[in-house]
Every structure is written in C-alpha cells, then in structure tokens.
Write a protein that holds these residues in place. Sequence first.
Motif, PDB file in Angstrom:
ATOM      1  N   ARG A 121     -10.802  16.756   8.485  1.00  0.00           N
ATOM      2  CA  ARG A 121     -11.972  16.542   7.622  1.00  0.00           C
ATOM      3  C   ARG A 121     -11.539  16.151   6.208  1.00  0.00           C
ATOM      4  N   LEU A 122     -10.501  16.814   5.690  1.00  0.00           N
ATOM      5  CA  LEU A 122     -10.015  16.496   4.354  1.00  0.00           C
ATOM      6  C   LEU A 122      -9.398  15.102   4.302  1.00  0.00           C
ATOM      7  N   ALA A 128     -11.762   7.972   2.412  1.00  0.00           N
ATOM      8  CA  ALA A 128     -12.989   7.361   1.898  1.00  0.00           C
ATOM      9  C   ALA A 128     -12.944   7.215   0.380  1.00  0.00           C
ATOM     10  N   ARG A 129     -12.346   8.180  -0.304  1.00  0.00           N
ATOM     11  CA  ARG A 129     -12.270   8.153  -1.766  1.00  0.00           C
ATOM     12  C   ARG A 129     -11.135   7.262  -2.266  1.00  0.00           C
ATOM     13  N   HIS A 130     -10.056   7.159  -1.476  1.00  0.00           N
ATOM     14  CA  HIS A 130      -8.856   6.428  -1.929  1.00  0.00           C
ATOM     15  C   HIS A 130      -8.393   5.462  -0.832  1.00  0.00           C
ATOM     16  N   PRO A 131      -9.167   4.424  -0.558  1.00  0.00           N
ATOM     17  CA  PRO A 131      -8.830   3.520   0.559  1.00  0.00           C
ATOM     18  C   PRO A 131      -7.532   2.749   0.353  1.00  0.00           C
ATOM     19  N   ALA A 132      -7.010   2.713  -0.863  1.00  0.00           N
ATOM     20  CA  ALA A 132      -5.777   1.969  -1.116  1.00  0.00           C
ATOM     21  C   ALA A 132      -4.532   2.785  -0.800  1.00  0.00           C
ATOM     22  N   VAL A 133      -4.700   4.058  -0.389  1.00  0.00           N
ATOM     23  CA  VAL A 133      -3.557   4.917  -0.073  1.00  0.00           C
ATOM     24  C   VAL A 133      -3.520   5.175   1.426  1.00  0.00           C
ATOM     25  N   ALA A 134      -2.407   4.875   2.055  1.00  0.00           N
ATOM     26  CA  ALA A 134      -2.218   5.231   3.464  1.00  0.00           C
ATOM     27  C   ALA A 134      -1.681   6.654   3.546  1.00  0.00           C
ATOM     28  N   VAL A 135      -2.067   7.371   4.607  1.00  0.00           N
ATOM     29  CA  VAL A 135      -1.611   8.742   4.798  1.00  0.00           C
ATOM     30  C   VAL A 135      -0.919   8.844   6.150  1.00  0.00           C
ATOM     31  N   ALA A 136       0.301   9.385   6.149  1.00  0.00           N
ATOM     32  CA  ALA A 136       1.037   9.646   7.385  1.00  0.00           C
ATOM     33  C   ALA A 136       1.124  11.157   7.552  1.00  0.00           C
ATOM     34  N   LEU A 137       0.563  11.682   8.643  1.00  0.00           N
ATOM     35  CA  LEU A 137       0.542  13.120   8.904  1.00  0.00           C
ATOM     36  C   LEU A 137       1.561  13.452   9.996  1.00  0.00           C
ATOM     37  N   TYR A 138       2.439  14.418   9.712  1.00  0.00           N
ATOM     38  CA  TYR A 138       3.480  14.837  10.652  1.00  0.00           C
ATOM     39  C   TYR A 138       3.228  16.291  11.056  1.00  0.00           C
ATOM     40  N   PRO A 139       2.705  16.534  12.255  1.00  0.00           N
ATOM     41  CA  PRO A 139       2.495  17.914  12.693  1.00  0.00           C
ATOM     42  C   PRO A 139       3.814  18.551  13.139  1.00  0.00           C
ATOM     43  N   MET A 173       0.845  -1.198   0.000  1.00  0.00           N
ATOM     44  CA  MET A 173       0.000   0.000   0.000  1.00  0.00           C
ATOM     45  C   MET A 173       0.881   1.249   0.000  1.00  0.00           C
ATOM     46  N   PRO A 174       0.724   2.150  -0.984  1.00  0.00           N
ATOM     47  CA  PRO A 174       1.532   3.377  -0.984  1.00  0.00           C
ATOM     48  C   PRO A 174       1.141   4.292   0.172  1.00  0.00           C
ATOM     49  N   THR A 175       2.120   5.047   0.657  1.00  0.00           N
ATOM     50  CA  THR A 175       1.882   5.973   1.767  1.00  0.00           C
ATOM     51  C   THR A 175       2.176   7.391   1.314  1.00  0.00           C
ATOM     52  N   LEU A 176       1.246   8.301   1.570  1.00  0.00           N
ATOM     53  CA  LEU A 176       1.407   9.717   1.274  1.00  0.00           C
ATOM     54  C   LEU A 176       1.874  10.413   2.550  1.00  0.00           C
ATOM     55  N   HIS A 177       3.080  10.987   2.514  1.00  0.00           N
ATOM     56  CA  HIS A 177       3.654  11.647   3.690  1.00  0.00           C
ATOM     57  C   HIS A 177       3.360  13.144   3.619  1.00  0.00           C
ATOM     58  N   ILE A 178       2.622  13.639   4.615  1.00  0.00           N
ATOM     59  CA  ILE A 178       2.176  15.030   4.650  1.00  0.00           C
ATOM     60  C   ILE A 178       2.653  15.669   5.955  1.00  0.00           C
ATOM     61  N   GLY A 179       3.188  16.875   5.872  1.00  0.00           N
ATOM     62  CA  GLY A 179       3.504  17.661   7.056  1.00  0.00           C
ATOM     63  C   GLY A 179       2.543  18.833   7.158  1.00  0.00           C
ATOM     64  N   ALA A 180       2.198  19.225   8.363  1.00  0.00           N
ATOM     65  CA  ALA A 180       1.236  20.316   8.527  1.00  0.00           C
ATOM     66  C   ALA A 180       1.500  21.081   9.803  1.00  0.00           C
ATOM     67  N   SER A 181       1.323  22.395   9.723  1.00  0.00           N
ATOM     68  CA  SER A 181       1.445  23.252  10.900  1.00  0.00           C
ATOM     69  C   SER A 181       0.286  22.984  11.858  1.00  0.00           C
ATOM     70  N   ALA A 182       0.414  23.503  13.075  1.00  0.00           N
ATOM     71  CA  ALA A 182      -0.504  23.125  14.151  1.00  0.00           C
ATOM     72  C   ALA A 182      -1.966  23.412  13.834  1.00  0.00           C
ATOM     73  N   ALA A 235       6.017  14.542   0.849  1.00  0.00           N
ATOM     74  CA  ALA A 235       5.495  14.806  -0.497  1.00  0.00           C
ATOM     75  C   ALA A 235       4.763  16.133  -0.540  1.00  0.00           C
ATOM     76  N   LEU A 236       4.039  16.451   0.534  1.00  0.00           N
ATOM     77  CA  LEU A 236       3.243  17.677   0.612  1.00  0.00           C
ATOM     78  C   LEU A 236       3.418  18.311   1.978  1.00  0.00           C
ATOM     79  N   GLY A 237       3.315  19.625   2.016  1.00  0.00           N
ATOM     80  CA  GLY A 237       3.296  20.337   3.285  1.00  0.00           C
ATOM     81  C   GLY A 237       2.149  21.332   3.301  1.00  0.00           C
ATOM     82  N   PHE A 238       1.665  21.637   4.497  1.00  0.00           N
ATOM     83  CA  PHE A 238       0.599  22.626   4.669  1.00  0.00           C
ATOM     84  C   PHE A 238       1.074  23.607   5.734  1.00  0.00           C
ATOM     85  N   VAL A 239       1.184  24.866   5.338  1.00  0.00           N
ATOM     86  CA  VAL A 239       1.855  25.863   6.170  1.00  0.00           C
ATOM     87  C   VAL A 239       1.002  27.113   6.329  1.00  0.00           C
TER      88      VAL A 239
END
Length: 212
Positions: free
Chosen positions: A19-20, A26-37, A1-10, A53-57
Amino acid sequence: MPTLHIGASATLARYVLPRLLADFRARHPAVAVALYPANSAQVARALLRGELALGFVEGPERLPGLRYERLLFDELVAVRGATPAGPPAAPLALPEALGHPWALREPGSGTLAVVEAALLTHGVRLADLPAPRYFTGNEALKAHLLATPGALGFLSRRALMAELVSGQLEEIPIRGLYLARPLAAAWRTGEVLPLAAQQFIRLCDLSCDCLS
C-alpha cells in the motif's frame, strides 16, 4: 530514472509495504522502486554492505551501524489447523503448549527472534522444544500447519487474516506468552539518505497510523 532499493522482511513486504509503495509511486512517478524481500537478518546485512538504501525489519534485534525508526507494532499469534465444527480453542498454559510440536520461521527471521525472546522470559530455550520444525516463509509454515494436526505455529496476525476468517486455522492463546513486536525502518548510521529514501520515510511516518 533513479531507483530506490528497499529490502523488507516477509510480513512487511507482503502485508504492509504494498500500500505504501503504491502511494509512493503515485506521488513520485519519476522514481523507480526495487523491493527485495528477505528475512530481517538478511536485510540488515545487506544494509551494512551498502546494497540497499532502506530496510524494513521485524523484531527486537538492533545492530551496530544501523539506525532504526519504529513504524508500528505487530502481534504474533499461535495457531493450529482448525478442528471442523469444534468448540473455540481454550487457552493453554505454556508447559501444556510445549508438549505440542512447534512450527517456526527460520533462524534470522524477526518472527523467530520474538518467539525466542518471549520463551527466554520463562526460562525456556529453543533447544528445549521437542523437535521444532523451521520454515522459510509464512506460506510454507501455514501449509505445514494445515497438514499436521496438533502442530502449533507462530506468525504475525497480519499474515493469518485470510486463514483465521475462513476457519482453516484457529488461534490458540498461550497464557503469559507476550508476542508483540516492533516493525521498523532501518538505514546506515551517519549516512545521508538519498532524497527518494527521505521521501519514502516521510510517507511511512504519515501513513503508518492508518496501518496499525
């Protein structure tokens, strides 16, 4: 299973992305998501190192080597511990507000960057504040405000809704201090995003009007 690595501010990690992320899973159950605050500066550095892969700042800073896409605008507000049964707080002029002890997020946070930029438009530097206190994380800052009468803190309205509604904290308008800020997605310039990251960006574009 591929993992999407996302970083995000507090603020984004706690009040916008859950929510996102639920919708994405729900739309992409075959993708795991790892969130790093982390704070915005830490997320940006991790992106440049290729660890995410992505950041939210948050905030105004834009680093070379990163591409930014605005998602929505956010508002910081000044708050203090509420006075029981007291009248609504009257607006303060900035010189009057500077006489209070200030509680701020730590260096590197998008929240602090916005406060610093707003003060500089009035010729005030962080070094001019009377013994400001810095806190890693929104919850630690709020706990300090609740325990320290008269202290002013600055946080996203999104992070304060429960305390404002319950009356634990009250908003203190400061005349002339403009504290709006962009919340943005970021990734490395020139990099072909993985398909999962592209799908998440599209979902953000579709959903963020509902989160404003």
